[in-house]
Scaffold this active site. Structure first.
Site, PDB file in Angstrom:
ATOM      1  N   HIS A 121      -0.344  -1.627   5.946  1.00 30.40           N
ATOM      2  CA  HIS A 121      -1.254  -2.358   5.053  1.00 30.40           C
ATOM      3  C   HIS A 121      -1.579  -3.687   5.734  1.00 30.40           C
ATOM      4  O   HIS A 121      -0.744  -4.224   6.470  1.00 30.40           O
ATOM      5  CB  HIS A 121      -0.508  -2.588   3.732  1.00 30.40           C
ATOM      6  CG  HIS A 121      -1.315  -3.219   2.649  1.00 30.40           C
ATOM      7  ND1 HIS A 121      -1.557  -4.565   2.594  1.00 30.40           N
ATOM      8  CD2 HIS A 121      -1.935  -2.686   1.567  1.00 30.40           C
ATOM      9  CE1 HIS A 121      -2.280  -4.832   1.518  1.00 30.40           C
ATOM     10  NE2 HIS A 121      -2.529  -3.707   0.881  1.00 30.40           N
ATOM     11  N   ASP A 198       8.704  -2.845   5.008  1.00 32.68           N
ATOM     12  CA  ASP A 198       7.784  -3.073   3.892  1.00 32.68           C
ATOM     13  C   ASP A 198       8.017  -1.937   2.888  1.00 32.68           C
ATOM     14  O   ASP A 198       7.616  -0.793   3.122  1.00 32.68           O
ATOM     15  CB  ASP A 198       6.349  -3.063   4.432  1.00 32.68           C
ATOM     16  CG  ASP A 198       5.307  -3.146   3.316  1.00 32.68           C
ATOM     17  OD1 ASP A 198       5.667  -3.020   2.132  1.00 32.68           O
ATOM     18  OD2 ASP A 198       4.114  -3.316   3.651  1.00 32.68           O
ATOM     19  N   GLN A 201       5.632   0.440  -1.178  1.00 29.72           N
ATOM     20  CA  GLN A 201       5.289   1.770  -1.716  1.00 29.72           C
ATOM     21  C   GLN A 201       6.492   2.702  -1.795  1.00 29.72           C
ATOM     22  O   GLN A 201       6.332   3.885  -2.081  1.00 29.72           O
ATOM     23  CB  GLN A 201       4.195   2.429  -0.854  1.00 29.72           C
ATOM     24  CG  GLN A 201       2.878   1.690  -0.839  1.00 29.72           C
ATOM     25  CD  GLN A 201       2.147   1.676  -2.184  1.00 29.72           C
ATOM     26  OE1 GLN A 201       2.513   2.386  -3.125  1.00 29.72           O
ATOM     27  NE2 GLN A 201       1.117   0.847  -2.289  1.00 29.72           N
ATOM     28  N   LYS A 224       4.396  -3.221  -8.527  1.00 34.39           N
ATOM     29  CA  LYS A 224       4.293  -1.806  -8.148  1.00 34.39           C
ATOM     30  C   LYS A 224       5.488  -1.005  -8.655  1.00 34.39           C
ATOM     31  O   LYS A 224       5.558   0.203  -8.487  1.00 34.39           O
ATOM     32  CB  LYS A 224       4.170  -1.684  -6.632  1.00 34.39           C
ATOM     33  CG  LYS A 224       2.852  -2.256  -6.090  1.00 34.39           C
ATOM     34  CD  LYS A 224       2.648  -1.885  -4.646  1.00 34.39           C
ATOM     35  CE  LYS A 224       1.681  -2.783  -3.923  1.00 34.39           C
ATOM     36  NZ  LYS A 224       0.267  -2.435  -4.148  1.00 34.39           N
ATOM     37  N   CYS A 362      -7.079  -1.515   2.125  1.00 38.56           N
ATOM     38  CA  CYS A 362      -6.487  -2.596   2.939  1.00 38.56           C
ATOM     39  C   CYS A 362      -5.700  -2.042   4.123  1.00 38.56           C
ATOM     40  O   CYS A 362      -4.615  -2.556   4.451  1.00 38.56           O
ATOM     41  CB  CYS A 362      -5.590  -3.507   2.117  1.00 38.56           C
ATOM     42  SG  CYS A 362      -6.467  -4.446   0.886  1.00 38.56           S
TER      43      CYS A 362
HETATM   44  N1  7TS Z   1       2.426  -3.291   1.754  1.00 38.82           N
HETATM   45  C1  7TS Z   1       2.011  -2.109   1.296  1.00 38.82           C
HETATM   46  C2  7TS Z   1       2.511  -0.848   1.942  1.00 38.82           C
HETATM   47  C3  7TS Z   1       1.135  -2.070   0.213  1.00 38.82           C
HETATM   48  O1  7TS Z   1       0.728  -0.883  -0.247  1.00 38.82           O
HETATM   49  C4  7TS Z   1       0.695  -3.276  -0.386  1.00 38.82           C
HETATM   50  C5  7TS Z   1      -0.294  -3.297  -1.516  1.00 38.82           C
HETATM   51  C6  7TS Z   1       1.184  -4.475   0.122  1.00 38.82           C
HETATM   52  C7  7TS Z   1       2.044  -4.451   1.203  1.00 38.82           C
HETATM   53  C8  7TS Z   1       0.829  -5.791  -0.481  1.00 38.82           C
HETATM   54  O2  7TS Z   1       1.413  -5.931  -1.732  1.00 38.82           O
HETATM   55  P1  7TS Z   1       1.079  -7.200  -2.650  1.00 38.82           P
HETATM   56  O3  7TS Z   1       1.749  -6.878  -3.934  1.00 38.82           O
HETATM   57  O4  7TS Z   1       1.664  -8.378  -1.973  1.00 38.82           O
HETATM   58  O5  7TS Z   1      -0.410  -7.277  -2.757  1.00 38.82           O
HETATM   59  N2  7TS Z   1      -1.076  -2.144  -1.618  1.00 38.82           N
HETATM   60  C9  7TS Z   1      -2.179  -1.990  -2.401  1.00 38.82           C
HETATM   61  C10 7TS Z   1      -2.893  -0.779  -2.424  1.00 38.82           C
HETATM   62  O6  7TS Z   1      -2.599   0.212  -1.766  1.00 38.82           O
HETATM   63  N3  7TS Z   1      -3.943  -0.908  -3.266  1.00 38.82           N
HETATM   64  O7  7TS Z   1      -3.911  -2.143  -3.788  1.00 38.82           O
HETATM   65  C11 7TS Z   1      -2.819  -2.817  -3.256  1.00 38.82           C
END
Ligand code: 7TS
Length: 404
Positions: A121, A198, A201, A224, A362
């Protein structure tokens, strides 16, 4: 696991959208919240709200201990050795930036290498790229295989004497691939290279044990995993965190300040400048408790069956191509359909009450790998059902007929 009871815990799911029952399949972007999470946060505002770590009065002490209990709860959930190895952040993105900045400041020199993968991401790519640029270091990107998996042999060969840190996603937000992070960490440690995982997910779909993985850092976002927005977690091994300089300056991260000298606070506070989102921390604890009360193993089993069913059903659709076909996957189903733009499909599905995501998610390098402009992405969570998958498939078929 009684799915109908579980669905009742999520008030938002009861709605109709354009007169159709809501089918929420955008869980990789964010998950919905059970009543217990919403109530835990309301209760804090109703009864206990007060800035933490500051007052000697009753409310402040109660808020502080609720916040620190949440930290302990989260430490236990991911099996951290020490509670002070849990740093609260705004989310995964801030956790990556914290380590890229702070670890990077201390350990990355000109010519050093930082290793990431092509499936990251942007949140786990851009901060490392920025670090590489600041330090005239190199960002090395390990490509993934055609099915969306990583090759351990290629991973091993990508590590050189110059590699100073590796950052990899546990589960890809586009491909759904579950990466063999434990094995990758073992390989990296043979070369004495620390690894950042990371877990944005994976934390909501798999069991995560930081001591078993032996990862050096791990991050996830509260929103999440059925928790609130604005809170996330950075786990780091005590020794590494101790050696790292602070990321941001402000209140709470200091132990003393005079006009010409600052002494920094101990872990975890050294990395938590300013008033933290203590309300969300309590919400995150409630979310994790919600999952644990159901039983993580039951959740994993339910989602595994649902995911297998969804994969099988989607593949029956003519002209649908799954993006990411690795053997080990979870939650995320990304696909393209002949002659149909992902945005058109997303917009039309919305009119049937179905929420999916369309676009690059992203993760533009993943799109570039396959030479596509985007995908349609359905991502399941513990409250989704086979009946909802059937509705998705039915509507994909109908819309395909209309658009072609
Ligand atoms: N890493 C992964 C693998 C992600 O899927 C996401 C967000 C992030 C980092 C960033 O997370 P945040 O909470 O700091 O924004 N992924 C997504 C997505 O797949 N669609 O919207 C956000």
């Amino acid at each position: 696991m009684n799915i109908q009871n579980i669905r009742k815990d999520f008030p938002i799911l009861k709605q109709e959208i354009y007169g159709k029952p809501l089918i929420y399949l955008d869980n990789a972007a964010t998950t919905q919240k059970p009543v217990s999470v919403i109530e835990a946060m309301n209760d804090l505002y109703f009864r206990l709200n007060s800035n933490i770590h500051r007052g000697v009065h009753y409310l402040s002490e109660e808020s502080t201990s609720a916040h620190e209990n949440a930290r302990k709860y989260i430490a236990d959930f991911i099996h951290a050795k020490h509670t002070h190895e849990i740093i609260f952040t705004r989310g995964t993105t801030e956790a990556v930036n914290l380590v890229a900045f702070s670890f990077g400041e201390k350990n990355i020199q000109q010519g050093d290498e930082i290793l990431v993968t092509e499936m990251e991401h942007h949140s786990n790519f851009v901060p490392w790229k920025m670090l590489a640029e600041r330090k005239s270091a190199k960002l090395i990107v390990l490509p993934f295989e055609e099915d969306g998996s990583l090759s351990l042999e290629k991973f091993q060969s990508a590590i050189t004497e110059k590699t100073k840190i590796i950052s990899i996603t546990h589960v890809s937000n586009v491909l759904g691939t579950i990466n063999p992070v434990k094995e990758m960490i073992r390989i990296a440690h043979e070369a004495d290279v620390p690894v950042f995982v990371d877990a944005a997910q994976s934390i909501q779909h798999l069991s995560v044990d930081v001591q078993d993985l032996d990862c050096d850092f791990l991050a996830f976002s509260g929103h999440k995993i059925y928790g609130p927005t604005g809170i996330g977690v950075l786990y780091g091994k005590e020794k590494l965190l101790d050696e790292m300089p602070p990321y941001q300056g402000g209140g709470e991260m200091i132990s003393s300040v005079s006009l010409d000298k600052i002494t920094y606070n101990e872990l975890p506070f050294k990395f938590e400048a300013g008033t933290p989102n203590y309300v969300a921390a309590i919400g995150l604890q409630a979310a994790i408790k919600y999952l644990e009360d159901i039983g993580m193993q039951d959740v994993i089993k339910y989602e595994h069956d649902l995911f297998a069913y969804a994969t099988e059903q989607l593949l029956q659709i003519e002209g649908l191509k799954m993006i990411g076909t690795a053997k080990k996957k979870t939650s995320v189903l990304s696909f393209v359909m002949d002659g149909i733009h992902p945005y058109d499909m997303g917009t039309m599905l919305d009119k049937t009450g179905i929420a999916v995501r369309s676009g690059t998610h992203c993760a533009e390098p993943v799109m570039q790998h396959y030479g596509i402009s985007g995908t349609i992405r359905a991502s399941v969570a513990l409250y989704n059902t086979k009946a909802e998958i059937d509705k998705l498939v039915e509507n994909l078929n109908k819309i395909q007929m209309i658009l072609s």
